[in-house]
Design a protein around this motif. Structure first.
Motif, PDB file in Angstrom:
ATOM      1  N   ALA A 190      16.608 -16.244 -42.281  1.00 31.37           N
ATOM      2  CA  ALA A 190      16.416 -17.666 -41.973  1.00 31.37           C
ATOM      3  C   ALA A 190      17.112 -18.032 -40.662  1.00 31.37           C
ATOM      4  O   ALA A 190      16.543 -18.715 -39.802  1.00 31.37           O
ATOM      5  CB  ALA A 190      16.954 -18.526 -43.108  1.00 31.37           C
ATOM      6  N   SER A 191      18.333 -17.542 -40.509  1.00 35.35           N
ATOM      7  CA  SER A 191      19.099 -17.815 -39.285  1.00 35.35           C
ATOM      8  C   SER A 191      18.413 -17.203 -38.077  1.00 35.35           C
ATOM      9  O   SER A 191      18.361 -17.817 -37.003  1.00 35.35           O
ATOM     10  CB  SER A 191      20.515 -17.245 -39.416  1.00 35.35           C
ATOM     11  N   TYR A 193      15.188 -16.585 -37.651  1.00 30.56           N
ATOM     12  CA  TYR A 193      14.026 -17.411 -37.290  1.00 30.56           C
ATOM     13  C   TYR A 193      14.484 -18.717 -36.633  1.00 30.56           C
ATOM     14  O   TYR A 193      13.823 -19.237 -35.730  1.00 30.56           O
ATOM     15  CB  TYR A 193      13.177 -17.719 -38.517  1.00 30.56           C
ATOM     16  N   GLY A 194      15.609 -19.239 -37.097  1.00 33.33           N
ATOM     17  CA  GLY A 194      16.095 -20.507 -36.567  1.00 33.33           C
ATOM     18  C   GLY A 194      16.494 -20.436 -35.107  1.00 33.33           C
ATOM     19  O   GLY A 194      16.297 -21.396 -34.349  1.00 33.33           O
ATOM     20  N   LYS A 201      10.988 -17.896 -32.440  1.00 33.44           N
ATOM     21  CA  LYS A 201      11.630 -19.028 -33.104  1.00 33.44           C
ATOM     22  C   LYS A 201      10.606 -19.775 -33.950  1.00 33.44           C
ATOM     23  O   LYS A 201       9.507 -20.083 -33.475  1.00 33.44           O
ATOM     24  CB  LYS A 201      12.237 -19.960 -32.045  1.00 33.44           C
ATOM     25  N   LYS A 205       9.430 -21.159 -40.952  1.00 28.10           N
ATOM     26  CA  LYS A 205       9.806 -19.904 -41.609  1.00 28.10           C
ATOM     27  C   LYS A 205      11.308 -19.859 -41.883  1.00 28.10           C
ATOM     28  O   LYS A 205      11.750 -19.338 -42.905  1.00 28.10           O
ATOM     29  CB  LYS A 205       9.382 -18.711 -40.754  1.00 28.10           C
ATOM     30  N   SER A 206      12.068 -20.410 -40.952  1.00 29.08           N
ATOM     31  CA  SER A 206      13.516 -20.481 -41.150  1.00 29.08           C
ATOM     32  C   SER A 206      13.831 -21.270 -42.420  1.00 29.08           C
ATOM     33  O   SER A 206      14.601 -20.820 -43.277  1.00 29.08           O
ATOM     34  CB  SER A 206      14.181 -21.139 -39.941  1.00 29.08           C
ATOM     35  N   TRP A 209      12.959 -19.365 -45.693  1.00 28.37           N
ATOM     36  CA  TRP A 209      13.927 -18.334 -46.086  1.00 28.37           C
ATOM     37  C   TRP A 209      15.245 -18.955 -46.555  1.00 28.37           C
ATOM     38  O   TRP A 209      15.872 -18.450 -47.494  1.00 28.37           O
ATOM     39  CB  TRP A 209      14.159 -17.347 -44.942  1.00 28.37           C
ATOM     40  N   TYR A 210      15.655 -20.048 -45.917  1.00 30.31           N
ATOM     41  CA  TYR A 210      16.862 -20.743 -46.395  1.00 30.31           C
ATOM     42  C   TYR A 210      16.667 -21.197 -47.841  1.00 30.31           C
ATOM     43  O   TYR A 210      17.577 -21.073 -48.664  1.00 30.31           O
ATOM     44  CB  TYR A 210      17.177 -21.960 -45.519  1.00 30.31           C
TER      45      TYR A 210
END
Length: 374
Positions: A190-191, A193-194, A201, A205-206, A209-210
């Protein structure tokens, strides 16, 4: 001649069958010993007896039972039922690892990474293996376990690659772990993608996953998800969801979530404004060392906010805690207090010290005040 060949073939078949039977009997015997050890360990059918459990685990381990070898290694490493002995622990972890036991392979990787057993780790190595570096051995064992599908090993291998600046392989292995449900790996993906690390980026998606990690109770992911819902990053803005995830995380002791939850009560975001609850959560966070919470808690004591009695000494105490972590506002506040003698004895030298630190960090008001008191 044909008869002789048939005889030899028959003998070979008999030998293979006998060896197979011996292996099966030995394993079954070892399994029985291991299970008996388990009964003593958990106290099933009688009183719990760790020393007796270790006795049976050891008997099973000596017969080649890989799980028993792993358990014995853990007992030696932690001093559970036996005297603590790092070298014995490594020896048994290695035995289990060489039989393909994935958790033992992962542990061997960890031991090389952490060097918990120091130079003694190599005392029982074969001479030809001593040329291998800790990093090479770590990668070797992590990969062995990762290729068997152990999520913890996949994550560890991924992080090892990233530390070695191989982002491509690092992300691949982290994602393998995440897809198997490892919450920490999901948080990392998640991080990534963030911030666009290893992937393009992608805020959606971020957030996805979070949420996967948050739903497993991973507090850092819950705090991050609370922030995403608050600002509408990758998800629709939703104050109720934001508070829900902040609270989930805060109640697990996450200092960042506690700070933000305090802010929500202070500003009335998603909840009814409540000064006392704001101070409560800031206090919880501050006591864990969160510099922003320490700043806000100092403000509360300075102004007598949120049901706390005005106390300039406590205000300086918390501001200084925060200032020591390079919070510029707190450094400025501490400088002001020393300059005016608020909550501390007036000390121009200390005032200049803290104002200079704030000014050097880019806090313009501190630079202005320094020029006035030179």
């Amino acid at each position: 001649m044909q008869t002789k060949k048939k005889l030899i073939l028959t003998i070979l078949i008999i030998v293979v069958v006998v060896i197979s039977l011996v292996v099966i009997i030995t394993y079954n015997s070892a399994q029985a010993l291991y299970e008996r050890g388990n009964r003593y360990y958990i106290g099933s059918g009688g009183p719990k007896n760790i020393e007796k459990a270790v006795e049976y685990y050891m008997r099973a381990a000596k017969r080649g039972h890989d799980t028993a070898q792993y358990v014995i290694a853990r007992c030696y490493l932690n001093g559970e039922g036996v005297a603590k002995d790092s070298l014995e622990a490594v020896d048994w972890y290695r035995k289990a690892a060489e039989q393909g036991y994935d958790s033992a392979q992962y542990m061997m990787g960890d031991l090389y990474r952490l060097r918990e057993v120091g130079a003694g780790l190599f005392e029982k190595e074969k001479e030809e293996n001593r040329e291998k570096t800790d990093t090479a051995n770590m990668h070797y064992w992590y990969r062995k376990a990762a290729e068997q599908g152990l999520p913890a090993a996949q994550l560890a291998l991924g992080m090892a690659y990233i530390a070695n600046r191989d982002t491509t392989q690092g992300v691949v292995w982290c994602q393998k772990a995440a897809e198997q449900g490892d919450a920490k790996a999901q948080f990392l993906i998640a991080s990534f993608y963030g911030i666009g690390f290893g992937f393009p980026k992608d805020a959606v998606k971020s957030a996805t996953w979070y949420k996967k990690a948050a739903e497993q109770g991973y507090s850092d992911a819950q705090a991050a998800l609370g922030w995403l819902y608050k600002d509408g990053v990758g998800v629709e803005k939703d104050s109720i969801q934001s508070i829900y995830w902040y609270r989930k995380s805060a109640e697990q002791g996450n200092a960042v979530a506690q700070f933000y939850l305090g802010g929500c009560y202070h500003y009335g975001y998603g909840v009814k404004e409540d000064e006392k609850l704001a101070v409560y959560w800031w206090q919880e966070s501050a006591e864990q060392g969160n510099a922003d919470a320490q700043l806000y808690l100092g403000d509360c004591y300075y102004n007598g906010y949120g049901g706390v009695k005005e106390d300039k000494k406590l205000a300086v105490y918390w501001w200084q805690k925060s200032a020591e972590q390079d919070n510029l506002v707190s450094q400025y506040n501490v400088g002001i207090c020393y300059y005016n003698g608020y909550g501390v004895e007036k000390d121009i030298g200390m005032a200049k010290f803290w104002l200079r630190r704030a000014a050097d960090g880019g806090f313009a008001e501190a630079e202005i005040l320094l020029k006035r008191i030179r």
